[in-house]
Write a protein that holds these residues in place. Structure first.
Motif, PDB file in Angstrom:
ATOM      1  N   PRO A 206       0.816  -1.218   0.000  1.00  0.00           N
ATOM      2  CA  PRO A 206       0.000   0.000   0.000  1.00  0.00           C
ATOM      3  C   PRO A 206       0.851   1.272   0.000  1.00  0.00           C
ATOM      4  O   PRO A 206       1.978   1.275   0.498  1.00  0.00           O
ATOM      5  CB  PRO A 206      -0.766  -0.114   1.326  1.00  0.00           C
ATOM      6  CG  PRO A 206       0.090  -0.982   2.191  1.00  0.00           C
ATOM      7  CD  PRO A 206       0.810  -1.922   1.283  1.00  0.00           C
ATOM      8  N   GLY A 207       0.272   2.351  -0.524  1.00  0.00           N
ATOM      9  CA  GLY A 207       0.858   3.676  -0.322  1.00  0.00           C
ATOM     10  C   GLY A 207       0.532   4.118   1.101  1.00  0.00           C
ATOM     11  O   GLY A 207      -0.334   3.547   1.760  1.00  0.00           O
ATOM     12  N   TRP A 208       1.210   5.160   1.586  1.00  0.00           N
ATOM     13  CA  TRP A 208       1.045   5.586   2.978  1.00  0.00           C
ATOM     14  C   TRP A 208      -0.361   6.145   3.232  1.00  0.00           C
ATOM     15  O   TRP A 208      -0.991   5.873   4.252  1.00  0.00           O
ATOM     16  CB  TRP A 208       2.122   6.631   3.270  1.00  0.00           C
ATOM     17  CG  TRP A 208       2.028   7.345   4.572  1.00  0.00           C
ATOM     18  CD1 TRP A 208       1.621   6.832   5.777  1.00  0.00           C
ATOM     19  CD2 TRP A 208       2.373   8.712   4.817  1.00  0.00           C
ATOM     20  NE1 TRP A 208       1.694   7.791   6.754  1.00  0.00           N
ATOM     21  CE2 TRP A 208       2.156   8.956   6.191  1.00  0.00           C
ATOM     22  CE3 TRP A 208       2.852   9.753   4.014  1.00  0.00           C
ATOM     23  CZ2 TRP A 208       2.400  10.207   6.765  1.00  0.00           C
ATOM     24  CZ3 TRP A 208       3.102  10.983   4.585  1.00  0.00           C
ATOM     25  CH2 TRP A 208       2.879  11.205   5.946  1.00  0.00           C
ATOM     26  N   HIS A 209      -0.874   6.929   2.272  1.00  0.00           N
ATOM     27  CA  HIS A 209      -2.127   7.651   2.528  1.00  0.00           C
ATOM     28  C   HIS A 209      -3.324   6.716   2.702  1.00  0.00           C
ATOM     29  O   HIS A 209      -4.182   6.935   3.543  1.00  0.00           O
ATOM     30  CB  HIS A 209      -2.377   8.666   1.407  1.00  0.00           C
ATOM     31  CG  HIS A 209      -1.156   9.436   1.063  1.00  0.00           C
ATOM     32  ND1 HIS A 209      -0.545  10.270   1.961  1.00  0.00           N
ATOM     33  CD2 HIS A 209      -0.378   9.454  -0.055  1.00  0.00           C
ATOM     34  CE1 HIS A 209       0.540  10.792   1.397  1.00  0.00           C
ATOM     35  NE2 HIS A 209       0.666  10.310   0.181  1.00  0.00           N
ATOM     36  N   ILE A 210      -3.358   5.639   1.885  1.00  0.00           N
ATOM     37  CA  ILE A 210      -4.506   4.721   1.961  1.00  0.00           C
ATOM     38  C   ILE A 210      -4.517   3.996   3.302  1.00  0.00           C
ATOM     39  O   ILE A 210      -5.568   3.605   3.801  1.00  0.00           O
ATOM     40  CB  ILE A 210      -4.487   3.716   0.770  1.00  0.00           C
ATOM     41  CG1 ILE A 210      -5.871   3.099   0.557  1.00  0.00           C
ATOM     42  CG2 ILE A 210      -3.453   2.617   0.967  1.00  0.00           C
ATOM     43  CD1 ILE A 210      -6.852   3.991  -0.102  1.00  0.00           C
ATOM     44  N   GLU A 211      -3.336   3.864   3.914  1.00  0.00           N
ATOM     45  CA  GLU A 211      -3.250   3.165   5.201  1.00  0.00           C
ATOM     46  C   GLU A 211      -4.186   3.828   6.219  1.00  0.00           C
ATOM     47  O   GLU A 211      -4.982   3.171   6.879  1.00  0.00           O
ATOM     48  CB  GLU A 211      -1.814   3.201   5.750  1.00  0.00           C
ATOM     49  CG  GLU A 211      -0.825   2.423   4.900  1.00  0.00           C
ATOM     50  CD  GLU A 211       0.580   2.424   5.504  1.00  0.00           C
ATOM     51  OE1 GLU A 211       0.767   2.979   6.603  1.00  0.00           O
ATOM     52  OE2 GLU A 211       1.486   1.865   4.854  1.00  0.00           O
ATOM     53  N   CYS A 212      -4.059   5.150   6.339  1.00  0.00           N
ATOM     54  CA  CYS A 212      -4.828   5.845   7.382  1.00  0.00           C
ATOM     55  C   CYS A 212      -6.317   5.859   7.060  1.00  0.00           C
ATOM     56  O   CYS A 212      -7.148   5.670   7.950  1.00  0.00           O
ATOM     57  CB  CYS A 212      -4.291   7.257   7.589  1.00  0.00           C
ATOM     58  SG  CYS A 212      -2.733   7.237   8.501  1.00  0.00           S
ATOM     59  N   SER A 213      -6.683   6.068   5.774  1.00  0.00           N
ATOM     60  CA  SER A 213      -8.111   6.043   5.423  1.00  0.00           C
ATOM     61  C   SER A 213      -8.715   4.691   5.785  1.00  0.00           C
ATOM     62  O   SER A 213      -9.813   4.619   6.352  1.00  0.00           O
ATOM     63  CB  SER A 213      -8.297   6.279   3.918  1.00  0.00           C
ATOM     64  OG  SER A 213      -8.200   7.647   3.623  1.00  0.00           O
ATOM     65  N   ALA A 214      -8.014   3.614   5.468  1.00  0.00           N
ATOM     66  CA  ALA A 214      -8.575   2.273   5.694  1.00  0.00           C
ATOM     67  C   ALA A 214      -8.660   1.961   7.189  1.00  0.00           C
ATOM     68  O   ALA A 214      -9.655   1.412   7.664  1.00  0.00           O
ATOM     69  CB  ALA A 214      -7.718   1.226   4.981  1.00  0.00           C
ATOM     70  N   MET A 215      -7.621   2.338   7.944  1.00  0.00           N
ATOM     71  CA  MET A 215      -7.625   2.009   9.375  1.00  0.00           C
ATOM     72  C   MET A 215      -8.655   2.842  10.140  1.00  0.00           C
ATOM     73  O   MET A 215      -9.333   2.332  11.030  1.00  0.00           O
ATOM     74  CB  MET A 215      -6.230   2.185   9.966  1.00  0.00           C
ATOM     75  CG  MET A 215      -5.306   1.056   9.542  1.00  0.00           C
ATOM     76  SD  MET A 215      -3.705   1.117  10.355  1.00  0.00           S
ATOM     77  CE  MET A 215      -2.823   2.238   9.291  1.00  0.00           C
TER      78      MET A 215
END
Ligand code: AMP
Ligand code: ZN
Length: 499
Positions: A206-215
């Motif tokens: 994953p890219g970094w940004h999608i990590e936070c949206s998903a979590m």
């Protein structure tokens, strides 16, 4: 329920903060990237989020707070490859250190921690949702990007005008230039030698940004009350989180955005090349106390840039000492049968105590003004100390003062003295890492004695004095002094302290 007002980056003004839709306030704070030890700038941000947590709780607002641990990103992949170890092995060490540092700084644990590598299926599902809407697209190398031309509100958080967005211009690094609006990577196709996950999107990470949206969505839902982080994350990270989440859900993602302004060191950006880059551990090894570091980093309100200096850290050490001495004085004076404060109430001090409580609570409720909250308590310290010196502080005053001190310490959390144990743990760590030579020799000497060792020696000295063995008594006193431990004989008995 009391209210607290907090600056909202999105609205550009101070707004009331309260949970909507659920009893608990749902908050998400971008956590550390565990590729190295945390520096004092990182901890400034985490400390102010801790202040917010504690203030909300004091106001009776229940919390559901998530902090992520970024354990896969460009920097981690690069460093793990250089060290020749799998990324999980590389990050485990820094994750452990991060938790130790949180505890050393008395930062409360949020209700949930979430590792990015534990949520890959949710990230993939979110990207698939965006792909189904033709907002995510795949390039020839197999990577997936977010098409920002499909999100006209892009820039609404950072207030940037990206009028001339160039459709299809891409960027694949996680952090990028402030003035560029580019399609950013959601899923990065595997490169030779890099760790990857199999997925319907193709092998990659994953890219970094999608990590936070998903979590955030997984643990808190599609629309949350508050999202926090350092000011550097406003663009592109948080802007990208908004674009991803709102495109997927069709709902506003976050009501309240809190950004902690940066910490500078001696007026400059902290950087390894400037030689002004400090981790918490660096400062502990220099002999500074964890409590003083906490107190300093939270004393400047989060919306002001903060300039860290060693002079201010010394001042903070003295301030914590003063508070602790005051607390002990009031505790002892109010203890029954100790010949302490006389019965009754001094109305002037009662008024000063009530004012301190009111000013303290109002300051924190007003956009977390920690500087004013701190000043309110020191006004009380001054007034009560003068009264105690003059013999006019009374037992009922002491009881009221202790209540206000407890309120204050519920947020500032510096009265309990855990400093020696924390520094001793840092020395054990430095020894294991081969870095003990960086430790200030005087703290190594001072901490070579545990509190129990010192208590035993002090008791032996008292016995020696009683039996008129002054040579032994003096020898113990001088040995301890040489190790930075000071024995003080006072009316109330013998005390010792580390210098
Ligand atoms: P990182 O581990 O780099 O992802 O950063 C963790 C948190 O620390 C993020 O919220 C950053 O915005 C914040 N941060 C990084 N540098 C500083 C600094 N100098 N002052 C305040 N916060 C910072
Ligand atoms: Zn984040």
């Amino acid at each position: 329920m009391a209210t607290i007002e907090l600056f909202n980056t999105l609205g550009g003004k101070i707004e009331p903060l309260a949970p909507v839709g659920t009893p608990a306030l749902r908050m998400y704070c971008c956590g550390p990237t565990v590729y190295d030890y945390g520096h004092i700038g990182n901890f400034r941000t985490f400390l102010h989020v801790d202040v917010l947590r504690r203030v909300l709780r004091q106001q009776g607002i229940p919390l559901n707070h998530v902090m992520n641990i970024t354990d896969v990103d460009d920097k981690i992949i690069r460093n793990a490859a250089a060290a020749g170890v799998p990324i999980a092995q590389y990050t485990a060490r820094f994750e452990r250190a991060f938790f130790e540092d949180l505890d050393a700084l008395s930062i409360e644990h949020p209700e949930h921690f979430s590792r990015a590598t534990g949520c890959i299926p949710e990230m993939v599902a979110l990207i698939e949702k965006l792909a189904a809407k033709d907002i995510a697209y795949q390039t020839e190398d197999g990577s997936w990007y977010f098409r920002i031309a499909r999100f006209p509100e892009y820039g609404k958080l950072s207030k940037k005008d990206f009028g001339g967005i160039e459709d299809g211009a891409r960027v694949d690094v996680d952090e990028y230039e402030k003035d560029a609006a580019r399609d950013f990577a959601l899923w990065k196709a595997v490169k030779p030698g890099e760790q990857f996950w199999e997925s319907p999107l193709g092998p990659g990470r994953p890219g970094w940004h999608i990590e936070c949206s998903a979590m955030a969505t997984k643990l808190l839902g599609e629309d949350i009350d508050l999202h926090a982080g350092g000011e550097d994350l406003m663009f592109p990270h948080h802007e990208n989180e908004i674009a991803q989440s709102e495109s997927a859900s069709g709902k506003p993602f976050v009501r309240h955005w809190m950004h902690v302004r940066f910490l500078l060191v001696e007026g400059k950006k902290m950087s390894k090349s400037e030689g002004n880059f400090y981790t918490l551990r660096d400062l502990l090894l220099k002999g500074f106390r964890a409590s003083a570091i906490r107190f300093l980093l939270i004393s400047v309100p989060y919306r002001n840039q903060m300039n860290f200096t060693f002079d201010s850290l010394i001042e903070s050490t003295n301030a914590v000492d003063r508070l602790r001495t005051f607390h002990q004085r009031i505790l002892k004076g109010s203890a029954a049968g100790s010949g302490g404060f006389p019965d009754g109430l001094n109305p002037d001090i009662a008024a000063a105590t009530a004012k301190a409580e009111q000013d303290y609570t109002a300051a924190l409720a007003n956009d977390l003004n920690t500087a004013e909250a701190r000043a309110a308590i020191f006004d009380l310290v001054r007034a009560a100390n003068s009264a105690a010196d003059a013999g006019t502080l009374r037992a009922e005053n002491a009881a009221q003062i202790l209540k206000v001190l407890a309120l204050f310490d519920g947020v500032f959390a510096v009265l309990e003295d855990k400093d020696a144990a924390i520094t001793r743990a840092a020395l054990v760590w430095a020894e294991a890492e081969g870095r003990i030579s960086e430790a200030d020799p005087s703290i190594v000497a001072t901490l070579s004695f545990s509190d129990a060792d010192i208590d035993a020696l002090v008791a032996e000295r008292t016995r020696a004095k009683k039996t008129r063995n002054f040579a032994r008594a003096d020898a113990i006193r001088n040995d301890l002094l040489a190790k930075g431990i000071l024995i003080e004989d006072s009316k109330d008995g013998v005390r010792w302290k580390r210098k």
